[in-house]
Scaffold this motif. Structure first.
Motif, PDB file in Angstrom:
ATOM      1  N   UNK A 223       0.797  -1.230   0.000  1.00  0.00           N
ATOM      2  CA  UNK A 223       0.000   0.000   0.000  1.00  0.00           C
ATOM      3  C   UNK A 223       0.829   1.280   0.000  1.00  0.00           C
ATOM      4  N   UNK A 224       1.937   1.306   0.715  1.00  0.00           N
ATOM      5  CA  UNK A 224       2.782   2.507   0.739  1.00  0.00           C
ATOM      6  C   UNK A 224       3.414   2.740  -0.619  1.00  0.00           C
ATOM      7  N   UNK A 225       3.917   1.684  -1.261  1.00  0.00           N
ATOM      8  CA  UNK A 225       4.481   1.817  -2.610  1.00  0.00           C
ATOM      9  C   UNK A 225       3.424   2.327  -3.588  1.00  0.00           C
TER      10      UNK A 225
ATOM     11  N   UNK B 181       1.471   9.669  -6.030  1.00  0.00           N
ATOM     12  CA  UNK B 181       2.029  11.010  -5.839  1.00  0.00           C
ATOM     13  C   UNK B 181       3.002  11.364  -6.958  1.00  0.00           C
ATOM     14  N   UNK B 182       3.853  10.416  -7.365  1.00  0.00           N
ATOM     15  CA  UNK B 182       4.798  10.665  -8.455  1.00  0.00           C
ATOM     16  C   UNK B 182       4.049  11.037  -9.733  1.00  0.00           C
TER      17      UNK B 182
ATOM     18  N   UNK C 237      -7.607  18.661  -9.904  1.00  0.00           N
ATOM     19  CA  UNK C 237      -8.402  17.444  -9.744  1.00  0.00           C
ATOM     20  C   UNK C 237      -7.495  16.229  -9.574  1.00  0.00           C
ATOM     21  N   UNK C 238      -6.481  16.148 -10.428  1.00  0.00           N
ATOM     22  CA  UNK C 238      -5.576  15.006 -10.343  1.00  0.00           C
ATOM     23  C   UNK C 238      -4.652  15.099  -9.135  1.00  0.00           C
ATOM     24  N   UNK C 239      -4.275  16.332  -8.757  1.00  0.00           N
ATOM     25  CA  UNK C 239      -3.460  16.508  -7.560  1.00  0.00           C
ATOM     26  C   UNK C 239      -4.225  16.071  -6.322  1.00  0.00           C
ATOM     27  N   UNK C 240      -5.516  16.457  -6.259  1.00  0.00           N
ATOM     28  CA  UNK C 240      -6.344  16.016  -5.148  1.00  0.00           C
ATOM     29  C   UNK C 240      -6.453  14.506  -5.111  1.00  0.00           C
ATOM     30  N   UNK C 241      -6.630  13.896  -6.298  1.00  0.00           N
ATOM     31  CA  UNK C 241      -6.695  12.440  -6.368  1.00  0.00           C
ATOM     32  C   UNK C 241      -5.381  11.783  -5.998  1.00  0.00           C
TER      33      UNK C 241
ATOM     34  N   UNK D  20      -1.967   8.867  -2.112  1.00  0.00           N
ATOM     35  CA  UNK D  20      -0.858   8.735  -1.171  1.00  0.00           C
ATOM     36  C   UNK D  20      -1.387   8.577   0.250  1.00  0.00           C
ATOM     37  N   UNK D  21      -2.329   9.457   0.613  1.00  0.00           N
ATOM     38  CA  UNK D  21      -2.901   9.386   1.961  1.00  0.00           C
ATOM     39  C   UNK D  21      -3.594   8.054   2.186  1.00  0.00           C
TER      40      UNK D  21
END
Length: 453
Positions: A44-46, A52-53, A372-376, A381-382
């Motif tokens: 999940x972390x990966x 995010x990348x 929109x994509x940044x929020x997603x 990531x969260x």
């Protein structure tokens, strides 16, 4: 040619474009997290870091696509040609996204990066022109709102179909091999997405022509950041998408583990919320003919925060009926704002044009797409970090701590972001009355009837 009125066929064609785009949206919002952790086999972390990348890549590609649409126009139009030319690679990228190669973990992680980034690039190539398209279809705010109502209706239909059918088809076609099942199921949906983009291309036309001055990126960014109303919408987009994406990405986990459902029930739970949002599209169009669309936008999101709090405390593990009921109601209220938001962007562009004398259209829509994509991406990531924090383990019985975490991720955590959106919108002032007065007093916004095929 009338630059204001749209035929029903053209509204349907416009909606078909968003239906195609939402094949990808549904995959990224509702399925990809579950697919990556429980089917593909990512940590999940990966997975969260990958999301995010991809958003850092979008930080460059979204504005660039906006600039391209501003600078280049063909005989077929400024935005419309991309629906024809990029349809096939867009469909291919969706199919590859849900393909699991027979490799070791590190090689699979590289494959996940390559296919996810390719898919987001293709999404940018069609989504930026599409969300800009409403500004050239008509100059009438009510027609824009109506067209966006069609758009959101068809978008939600796509979401329901994807979420309700793909997990079930994957189990049906793949049997015990869900990796193969997801590949075939999403391959079918990708092909349908290609056909829908071509239908949008064939049934719609660009009618309104805005003069776009070719300006350096730095100059366009300067004017965009001076547009206070666009900044409010950008902030709303970030907050709303974060909340929406967190809730959407955890819905399958919640139904499977918190409610104890199988694949069919998990699909039904998630798709029932999307079905409620379809009804919400119709209700929003009706309500905004009688009441202020901006007040609807604001107060509906504040109500979402309160309802999310109630759902967390009222629904316990295995409480299927109460969970379905509250999730449907919550999903209905969440999307009352959707047609309002997407029509407001075009009006904020006109506001900036009148206010500063410079039209920054492509970058405005590209910037919203990036938000929109940044929020997603931030939600992805969260979500990955939260799954790790709550000790989530795929395909096993979850602990009480993990189940509480899944419930928080579906309710209170996204609800807080929706409530923040509602309060931020108190700073937005472009009501229908404000917009009509603004345009009437200005000679900047003009429409023409070019012969664009």
């Amino acid at each position: 040619m009338n630059t204001r009125k749209l035929s029903v066929l053209e509204k349907v064609g416009f909606g078909a474009g968003d239906m195609s785009i939402n094949v990808m949206v549904a995959a990224l919002f509702y399925l990809i997290s579950f697919f990556y952790t429980d089917i593909f086999g990512l940590n999940p972390t990966h997975m969260g870091i990958l999301f995010l990348v991809a958003r850092f890549v979008d930080a460059f590609t979204d504005p660039m696509m906006g600039l391209i649409t501003d600078r280049f126009k063909s005989k077929k139009g400024r935005f419309r040609p991309y629906f024809a030319y990029l349809a096939l690679p867009y469909g291919l990228s969706m199919a590859l996204l849900f393909t699991t190669p027979d490799m070791d973990y590190n090689a699979k992680l590289i494959w996940a990066y390559a296919t996810y980034l390719f898919a987001t690039l293709m999404f940018t190539g069609v989504a930026i022109p599409y969300i800009s398209y409403i500004g050239v279809l008509t100059s009438d705010p009510q027609e824009r709102l109506s067209a966006n109502g069609y758009r959101m209706f068809f978008a939600k239909i796509a979401n329901v179909v994807i979420v309700a059918s793909v997990p079930v088809l994957a189990e049906w076609w793949g049997g015990e091999d869900l990796q193969e099942g997801y590949m075939f199921a999403m391959g079918l949906m990708s092909g349908i997405g290609v056909l829908l983009l071509w239908f949008c291309y064939g049934t719609t036309r660009e009618r309104v022509e805005h003069k776009v001055n070719p300006q350096p990126l730095g100059t366009q960014i300067k004017y965009l950041l001076k547009n206070d109303q666009w900044l409010v919408l950008a902030g709303c987009c970030l907050l709303g998408t974060f909340g929406y994406a967190i809730r959407g990405s955890v819905a399958l986990y919640y139904a499977k583990y918190y409610l104890g459902g199988d694949a069919a029930m998990a699909s039904m739970f998630t798709s029932s919320g999307i079905a409620a949002s379809i009804v919400s599209m119709v209700a929003s169009t009706w309500i905004t003919k009688r009441f202020c669309k901006i007040k609807l936008f604001s107060w509906s999101q504040i109500l979402v925060g309160l309802m999310s709090l109630g759902m967390f405390f009222l629904v316990g593990p295995g409480d299927v009926v109460m969970a379905f009921t509250l999730y449907v109601l919550l999903s209905f209220v969440v999307d009352l704002h959707a047609p309002v938001f997407w029509s407001a962007i075009a009006e904020a562009v006109d506001y900036g044009h009148i206010k500063d004398g410079q039209r920054v259209s492509g970058l405005s829509f590209g910037g919203i797409s990036f938000c929109q994509k940044a929020g997603g991406g931030l939600a992805g990531l969260a979500g990955g970090l939260l799954l790790t924090f709550f000790d989530y383990q795929p395909n096993v019985q979850q602990t009480e701590f993990t189940l509480t975490g899944l419930a928080l991720m579906l309710t209170i955590i996204p609800g807080a972001f929706h409530a923040a959106l509602g309060f931020l919108l108190f700073k937005y002032k472009i009501t229908d009355r404000f917009y009509q007065k603004m345009v009437a007093e200005s000679s900047v916004i003009q429409t023409k009837s070019p012969d664009v095929a």
